[in-house]
Design a protein around this motif. Sequence first.
Motif, PDB file in Angstrom:
ATOM      1  N   VAL A  88      36.302  47.583  38.260  1.00  0.00           N
ATOM      2  CA  VAL A  88      37.247  46.519  38.581  1.00  0.00           C
ATOM      3  C   VAL A  88      36.557  45.163  38.610  1.00  0.00           C
ATOM      4  N   ALA A  89      37.095  44.220  37.827  1.00  0.00           N
ATOM      5  CA  ALA A  89      36.811  42.799  37.987  1.00  0.00           C
ATOM      6  C   ALA A  89      38.126  42.153  38.381  1.00  0.00           C
ATOM      7  N   GLY A  90      38.179  41.543  39.551  1.00  0.00           N
ATOM      8  CA  GLY A  90      39.423  40.981  40.038  1.00  0.00           C
ATOM      9  C   GLY A  90      39.220  39.622  40.684  1.00  0.00           C
ATOM     10  N   ARG A  91      40.222  38.765  40.534  1.00  0.00           N
ATOM     11  CA  ARG A  91      40.226  37.461  41.202  1.00  0.00           C
ATOM     12  C   ARG A  91      41.600  37.263  41.834  1.00  0.00           C
ATOM     13  N   TRP A  92      41.625  36.611  42.987  1.00  0.00           N
ATOM     14  CA  TRP A  92      42.897  36.302  43.605  1.00  0.00           C
ATOM     15  C   TRP A  92      42.870  34.861  44.122  1.00  0.00           C
ATOM     16  N   ARG A  93      43.999  34.169  43.949  1.00  0.00           N
ATOM     17  CA  ARG A  93      44.108  32.749  44.306  1.00  0.00           C
ATOM     18  C   ARG A  93      44.924  32.582  45.579  1.00  0.00           C
ATOM     19  N   PHE A  94      44.348  31.823  46.499  1.00  0.00           N
ATOM     20  CA  PHE A  94      44.997  31.586  47.785  1.00  0.00           C
ATOM     21  C   PHE A  94      45.972  30.413  47.679  1.00  0.00           C
ATOM     22  N   ASN A  95      47.015  30.430  48.529  1.00  0.00           N
ATOM     23  CA  ASN A  95      47.967  29.331  48.571  1.00  0.00           C
ATOM     24  C   ASN A  95      47.648  28.327  49.682  1.00  0.00           C
ATOM     25  N   TRP A  96      46.445  28.396  50.202  1.00  0.00           N
ATOM     26  CA  TRP A  96      46.005  27.460  51.235  1.00  0.00           C
ATOM     27  C   TRP A  96      45.735  26.088  50.637  1.00  0.00           C
TER      28      TRP A  96
ATOM     29  N   GLY B 184      50.087  37.607  52.506  1.00  0.00           N
ATOM     30  CA  GLY B 184      50.904  36.414  52.297  1.00  0.00           C
ATOM     31  C   GLY B 184      50.119  35.190  51.881  1.00  0.00           C
ATOM     32  N   GLU B 185      48.799  35.200  52.097  1.00  0.00           N
ATOM     33  CA  GLU B 185      47.976  34.038  51.750  1.00  0.00           C
ATOM     34  C   GLU B 185      47.594  34.002  50.270  1.00  0.00           C
ATOM     35  N   ILE B 186      47.982  35.040  49.510  1.00  0.00           N
ATOM     36  CA  ILE B 186      47.592  35.154  48.101  1.00  0.00           C
ATOM     37  C   ILE B 186      48.837  35.080  47.220  1.00  0.00           C
ATOM     38  N   ASP B 187      48.772  34.222  46.200  1.00  0.00           N
ATOM     39  CA  ASP B 187      49.906  34.041  45.292  1.00  0.00           C
ATOM     40  C   ASP B 187      49.674  34.640  43.909  1.00  0.00           C
ATOM     41  N   GLU B 188      48.418  34.859  43.538  1.00  0.00           N
ATOM     42  CA  GLU B 188      48.121  35.288  42.181  1.00  0.00           C
ATOM     43  C   GLU B 188      46.921  36.223  42.190  1.00  0.00           C
ATOM     44  N   VAL B 189      47.031  37.285  41.406  1.00  0.00           N
ATOM     45  CA  VAL B 189      45.926  38.236  41.245  1.00  0.00           C
ATOM     46  C   VAL B 189      45.748  38.498  39.759  1.00  0.00           C
ATOM     47  N   ARG B 190      44.496  38.457  39.293  1.00  0.00           N
ATOM     48  CA  ARG B 190      44.214  38.823  37.902  1.00  0.00           C
ATOM     49  C   ARG B 190      43.138  39.884  37.884  1.00  0.00           C
ATOM     50  N   PHE B 191      43.390  40.939  37.112  1.00  0.00           N
ATOM     51  CA  PHE B 191      42.442  42.038  36.970  1.00  0.00           C
ATOM     52  C   PHE B 191      42.014  42.194  35.516  1.00  0.00           C
ATOM     53  N   SER B 192      40.755  42.567  35.340  1.00  0.00           N
ATOM     54  CA  SER B 192      40.231  43.011  34.054  1.00  0.00           C
ATOM     55  C   SER B 192      39.649  44.393  34.285  1.00  0.00           C
ATOM     56  N   LEU B 193      40.250  45.409  33.652  1.00  0.00           N
ATOM     57  CA  LEU B 193      39.900  46.806  33.917  1.00  0.00           C
ATOM     58  C   LEU B 193      39.481  47.512  32.630  1.00  0.00           C
ATOM     59  N   PRO B 194      38.197  47.685  32.406  1.00  0.00           N
ATOM     60  CA  PRO B 194      37.764  48.511  31.284  1.00  0.00           C
ATOM     61  C   PRO B 194      38.023  49.978  31.596  1.00  0.00           C
ATOM     62  N   ASN B 195      38.529  50.693  30.617  1.00  0.00           N
ATOM     63  CA  ASN B 195      38.796  52.121  30.801  1.00  0.00           C
ATOM     64  C   ASN B 195      37.500  52.885  30.562  1.00  0.00           C
ATOM     65  N   LYS B 196      36.909  53.415  31.630  1.00  0.00           N
ATOM     66  CA  LYS B 196      35.646  54.146  31.518  1.00  0.00           C
ATOM     67  C   LYS B 196      35.986  55.587  31.133  1.00  0.00           C
ATOM     68  N   HIS B 197      35.958  55.844  29.833  1.00  0.00           N
ATOM     69  CA  HIS B 197      36.459  57.110  29.295  1.00  0.00           C
ATOM     70  C   HIS B 197      35.574  58.290  29.693  1.00  0.00           C
ATOM     71  N   HIS B 198      36.219  59.389  30.040  1.00  0.00           N
ATOM     72  CA  HIS B 198      35.550  60.666  30.316  1.00  0.00           C
ATOM     73  C   HIS B 198      36.195  61.720  29.428  1.00  0.00           C
ATOM     74  N   PHE B 199      35.403  62.300  28.536  1.00  0.00           N
ATOM     75  CA  PHE B 199      35.918  63.279  27.588  1.00  0.00           C
ATOM     76  C   PHE B 199      35.404  64.668  27.965  1.00  0.00           C
ATOM     77  N   LEU B 200      36.298  65.650  27.905  1.00  0.00           N
ATOM     78  CA  LEU B 200      35.895  67.027  28.156  1.00  0.00           C
ATOM     79  C   LEU B 200      34.876  67.473  27.111  1.00  0.00           C
ATOM     80  N   VAL B 201      33.815  68.098  27.573  1.00  0.00           N
ATOM     81  CA  VAL B 201      32.797  68.631  26.664  1.00  0.00           C
ATOM     82  C   VAL B 201      33.263  69.978  26.131  1.00  0.00           C
TER      83      VAL B 201
END
Length: 315
Positions: A197-205, A254-271
């Motif tokens: 998870v890479a995430g940022r959130w913006r406060f309305n303060w 309530g103090e947060i108005d905006e959230v942005r996430f960047s989520l790389p899918n960490k793939h796990h494949f059955l062997v």
Amino acid sequence: MTVDPRPARPVVLGQNQYGKAENRVVRITRDGATHHIKDLNVSVALSGDMDDVHHSGSNANVLPTDTTKNTVYAFAKEYGIESAEQFGIHLARHFVTSQEPIRTARIRIEEYGWERIATSDAGSRPTGADEGRHSFVRTGQETRLTQITYDGAAWEVVSGLKDLVVMNSTNSEFWGYVKDKYTTLQEAHDRILATQVAGRWRFNWSDDEQQMPPWEESYEQTRKHLLQAFAETYSLSLQQTLYQMGARIIDHRGEIDEVRFSLPNKHHFLVDLEPFGLKNDNEVYYAADRPYGLIEATVLREGCEARIPVDLTNL
């Protein structure tokens, strides 16, 4: 032409070794509804009677490095992974005792820790969500972030985190997607869902000292809500999980108005363990680090506008 007057000396092969480095193996142990994870990066180095392969190219004494990789995955199924030490002992003993030319086996293992995500109390969990005994967060990775902007008149506070690695070992599916002639991906009705998870959130303060958010509590609670949303969402897509993580934060903070996430899918494949006569019942996985799907989106409080940059590295 100058001739070297020194007598020719024989060339001697010195210390040598070979093997397969960085075999990523994830072993899921399913104790009923409670799952346990061992996540290892295993490197195998073998040495012994290997003169011929260096001098003449004869592979008569060479166990292929691909075989050492397969052995790591097969042993994860056959013996499980009680500890990194015990697993390494099993591997080293096997290579030295089963192959006469091999005199020494060195097994290096990095273990990545996971801790179970604490979910909401039963009365406050979303309908249908369980206790999350299959949801985990990587330990020792997270970095907390904040950016303060002030132009003499207005403040903007954007906080967040990066490198928060999480995993659901079940309760995730991916199917019903568009298929064309280049599609080879098989539909999955029970898969590992993992992301960093890479995430940022913006406060309305603004600048009201009396209304300043409790910053430490806000970070802890925001982190808690995004983790609980990850653990409690039965996911049909990583996009769905991302939206639930953002919505949970907006709904509860309530103090947060905006959230942005960047989520790389960490793939796990059955062997595929069938070549070794073993059945892989969603237990042994190959953790691939690239290429990866990258899911990004912004979640906003209604009536607010997006201000967090699309590229979070620019923040």
